[in-house]
Design a protein around this motif. Structure first.
Motif, PDB file in Angstrom:
ATOM      1  N   GLU A   1       1.950   5.926   0.969  1.00  0.00           N
ATOM      2  CA  GLU A   1       3.293   5.355   1.084  1.00  0.00           C
ATOM      3  C   GLU A   1       4.275   6.369   1.677  1.00  0.00           C
ATOM      4  O   GLU A   1       5.103   6.025   2.532  1.00  0.00           O
ATOM      5  CB  GLU A   1       3.802   4.886  -0.279  1.00  0.00           C
ATOM      6  CG  GLU A   1       3.133   3.623  -0.818  1.00  0.00           C
ATOM      7  CD  GLU A   1       1.752   3.895  -1.397  1.00  0.00           C
ATOM      8  OE1 GLU A   1       1.033   2.918  -1.667  1.00  0.00           O
ATOM      9  OE2 GLU A   1       1.410   5.080  -1.584  1.00  0.00           O
ATOM     10  N   ARG A   2       4.173   7.626   1.261  1.00  0.00           N
ATOM     11  CA  ARG A   2       5.059   8.662   1.785  1.00  0.00           C
ATOM     12  C   ARG A   2       4.795   8.902   3.274  1.00  0.00           C
ATOM     13  O   ARG A   2       5.723   9.105   4.062  1.00  0.00           O
ATOM     14  CB  ARG A   2       4.878   9.966   0.995  1.00  0.00           C
ATOM     15  CG  ARG A   2       5.341   9.868  -0.451  1.00  0.00           C
ATOM     16  CD  ARG A   2       5.113  11.192  -1.183  1.00  0.00           C
ATOM     17  NE  ARG A   2       5.386  11.050  -2.607  1.00  0.00           N
ATOM     18  CZ  ARG A   2       6.586  11.120  -3.155  1.00  0.00           C
ATOM     19  NH1 ARG A   2       7.645  11.341  -2.372  1.00  0.00           N
ATOM     20  NH2 ARG A   2       6.748  10.982  -4.453  1.00  0.00           N
TER      21      ARG A   2
ATOM     22  N   THR B   1      10.097  -6.120  -6.749  1.00  0.00           N
ATOM     23  CA  THR B   1       8.802  -5.473  -6.654  1.00  0.00           C
ATOM     24  C   THR B   1       8.999  -3.965  -6.731  1.00  0.00           C
ATOM     25  O   THR B   1      10.097  -3.457  -6.516  1.00  0.00           O
ATOM     26  CB  THR B   1       8.085  -5.838  -5.338  1.00  0.00           C
ATOM     27  OG1 THR B   1       6.751  -5.332  -5.355  1.00  0.00           O
ATOM     28  CG2 THR B   1       8.800  -5.209  -4.130  1.00  0.00           C
ATOM     29  N   VAL B   2       7.942  -3.264  -7.053  1.00  0.00           N
ATOM     30  CA  VAL B   2       7.995  -1.813  -7.161  1.00  0.00           C
ATOM     31  C   VAL B   2       6.909  -1.230  -6.263  1.00  0.00           C
ATOM     32  O   VAL B   2       5.768  -1.695  -6.265  1.00  0.00           O
ATOM     33  CB  VAL B   2       7.768  -1.343  -8.611  1.00  0.00           C
ATOM     34  CG1 VAL B   2       7.704   0.183  -8.677  1.00  0.00           C
ATOM     35  CG2 VAL B   2       8.862  -1.865  -9.517  1.00  0.00           C
ATOM     36  N   ILE B   3       7.284  -0.240  -5.466  1.00  0.00           N
ATOM     37  CA  ILE B   3       6.312   0.442  -4.620  1.00  0.00           C
ATOM     38  C   ILE B   3       5.998   1.799  -5.221  1.00  0.00           C
ATOM     39  O   ILE B   3       6.896   2.605  -5.452  1.00  0.00           O
ATOM     40  CB  ILE B   3       6.846   0.628  -3.182  1.00  0.00           C
ATOM     41  CG1 ILE B   3       7.010  -0.724  -2.486  1.00  0.00           C
ATOM     42  CG2 ILE B   3       5.901   1.502  -2.369  1.00  0.00           C
ATOM     43  CD1 ILE B   3       7.496  -0.617  -1.058  1.00  0.00           C
ATOM     44  N   HIS B   4       4.736   2.030  -5.486  1.00  0.00           N
ATOM     45  CA  HIS B   4       4.303   3.339  -5.982  1.00  0.00           C
ATOM     46  C   HIS B   4       4.280   4.313  -4.812  1.00  0.00           C
ATOM     47  O   HIS B   4       3.617   4.090  -3.806  1.00  0.00           O
ATOM     48  CB  HIS B   4       2.908   3.227  -6.597  1.00  0.00           C
ATOM     49  CG  HIS B   4       2.320   4.560  -6.946  1.00  0.00           C
ATOM     50  ND1 HIS B   4       2.829   5.352  -7.950  1.00  0.00           N
ATOM     51  CD2 HIS B   4       1.275   5.248  -6.397  1.00  0.00           C
ATOM     52  CE1 HIS B   4       2.120   6.460  -8.026  1.00  0.00           C
ATOM     53  NE2 HIS B   4       1.176   6.429  -7.101  1.00  0.00           N
ATOM     54  N   LEU B   5       5.028   5.393  -4.919  1.00  0.00           N
ATOM     55  CA  LEU B   5       5.124   6.348  -3.815  1.00  0.00           C
ATOM     56  C   LEU B   5       3.998   7.374  -3.884  1.00  0.00           C
ATOM     57  O   LEU B   5       4.176   8.512  -4.307  1.00  0.00           O
ATOM     58  CB  LEU B   5       6.487   7.038  -3.836  1.00  0.00           C
ATOM     59  CG  LEU B   5       7.673   6.198  -3.390  1.00  0.00           C
ATOM     60  CD1 LEU B   5       8.968   6.998  -3.480  1.00  0.00           C
ATOM     61  CD2 LEU B   5       7.468   5.686  -1.974  1.00  0.00           C
ATOM     62  N   GLY B   6       2.827   6.925  -3.464  1.00  0.00           N
ATOM     63  CA  GLY B   6       1.697   7.826  -3.352  1.00  0.00           C
ATOM     64  C   GLY B   6       1.676   8.488  -1.980  1.00  0.00           C
ATOM     65  O   GLY B   6       2.602   8.345  -1.176  1.00  0.00           O
ATOM     66  N   GLU B   7       0.604   9.166  -1.683  1.00  0.00           N
ATOM     67  CA  GLU B   7       0.500   9.894  -0.405  1.00  0.00           C
ATOM     68  C   GLU B   7       0.578   8.951   0.790  1.00  0.00           C
ATOM     69  O   GLU B   7       1.269   9.237   1.777  1.00  0.00           O
ATOM     70  CB  GLU B   7      -0.810  10.682  -0.364  1.00  0.00           C
ATOM     71  CG  GLU B   7      -0.988  11.465   0.936  1.00  0.00           C
ATOM     72  CD  GLU B   7      -2.317  12.197   0.988  1.00  0.00           C
ATOM     73  OE1 GLU B   7      -2.691  12.631   2.092  1.00  0.00           O
ATOM     74  OE2 GLU B   7      -2.987  12.328  -0.068  1.00  0.00           O
TER      75      GLU B   7
ATOM     76  N   GLU C   1      -3.101  -2.230   5.044  1.00  0.00           N
ATOM     77  CA  GLU C   1      -2.170  -1.474   4.211  1.00  0.00           C
ATOM     78  C   GLU C   1      -0.781  -1.427   4.848  1.00  0.00           C
ATOM     79  O   GLU C   1       0.239  -1.547   4.151  1.00  0.00           O
ATOM     80  CB  GLU C   1      -2.703  -0.045   4.013  1.00  0.00           C
ATOM     81  CG  GLU C   1      -1.842   0.838   3.129  1.00  0.00           C
ATOM     82  CD  GLU C   1      -1.778   0.371   1.687  1.00  0.00           C
ATOM     83  OE1 GLU C   1      -0.943   0.918   0.935  1.00  0.00           O
ATOM     84  OE2 GLU C   1      -2.538  -0.531   1.293  1.00  0.00           O
TER      85      GLU C   1
ATOM     86  N   ASN D   1       6.464  -5.633   1.655  1.00  0.00           N
ATOM     87  CA  ASN D   1       7.202  -5.187   0.469  1.00  0.00           C
ATOM     88  C   ASN D   1       8.554  -4.580   0.833  1.00  0.00           C
ATOM     89  O   ASN D   1       9.561  -4.831   0.165  1.00  0.00           O
ATOM     90  CB  ASN D   1       6.373  -4.171  -0.318  1.00  0.00           C
ATOM     91  CG  ASN D   1       5.276  -4.816  -1.139  1.00  0.00           C
ATOM     92  OD1 ASN D   1       5.382  -5.994  -1.496  1.00  0.00           O
ATOM     93  ND2 ASN D   1       4.222  -4.082  -1.440  1.00  0.00           N
TER      94      ASN D   1
END
Length: 215
Positions: free
Chosen positions: A158-159, A150-156, A186, A193
């Motif tokens: 997630e950071r 899986t891939v985690i999009h590192l948006g605000e 969330e 994940n």
């Protein structure tokens, strides 16, 4: 002439180890649900042995009737889903019958136990207890079966969530929600994940599950 030292019986040797992650004692089989909890916990946690006819303190009292094995089978087939596969063997120790039930690690899990008519729960064997897992861990165990990356999009968001892990050693789900200021849904999604990616692991501490970032 030196006297021969009598070796302890196999079952006595097992009992001497005490209850653990792979060994559980049951005085009797008078509640199939309780037996089912041990079966499910063992199947989800690498397998284990259940000794029926033994008190928690290790005293051998023996089983009283011929129905114990059938009640274990009922527990495995009716109260467990999928059905837990086990093998049974009866031992006689000084006229007292002990039933040894062996459960191997299941390959169809996560296994669940039927708490109510329409309620099923996932349990793990932790130390000498059967522990009900959180919804996050239950969902993680389900997804783990078919996980292929899986891939985690590192948006605000997630950071911000990952930053929390840098502020301490481990956190409960509620602490992660509070410190990240993210919705529960969330936080649970991100935890699942990260568990799948082996970046985070869970542990059972002081009666609850906590999560920590792996180095």
């Amino acid at each position: 002439m030196a006297m021969a030292i009598k070796k302890p019986h196999y079952i006595e040797s097992l009992i001497s180890l005490g209850e653990s992650e792979t060994l559980d004692f049951k005085f009797a089989v008078n509640d199939s649900l309780k037996i089912a909890k041990s079966l499910v916990a063992f199947a989800n946690s690498g397998g284990g042995t259940l000794l029926i006819g033994v008190k928690d303190n290790g005293a051998i009292v023996g089983v009283k009737t011929e129905e114990e094995y059938h009640m274990v089978h009922l527990a495995a087939s009716f109260y467990c889903h999928p059905e837990v596969v086990f093998s049974g063997r009866e031992w006689n120790l000084g006229g007292k019958r002990v039933l040894e039930i062996t459960v191997v690690a299941g390959c169809e899990g996560p296994y669940k136990v039927k708490i109510e008519s329409d309620q099923w729960r996932v349990l793990l064997r932790i130390a000498d207890s059967n522990v009900e897992v959180s919804s996050v861990i239950a969902r993680y165990l389900v997804k783990k079966k078919s996980y292929n990356g899986t891939v985690i999009h590192l948006g605000e968001e997630e950071r911000r969530f990952l930053h929390v892990f840098g502020q301490g050693e481990c956190f409960t789900e509620q602490e992660l929600i509070k410190q990240s200021a993210l919705p529960r849904r969330e936080v649970q999604r991100l935890l699942i994940n990260l568990l799948l990616m082996s970046l985070v692991e869970y542990r059972y501490k002081n009666g609850e599950f906590v999560y920590l970032m792996l180095q």
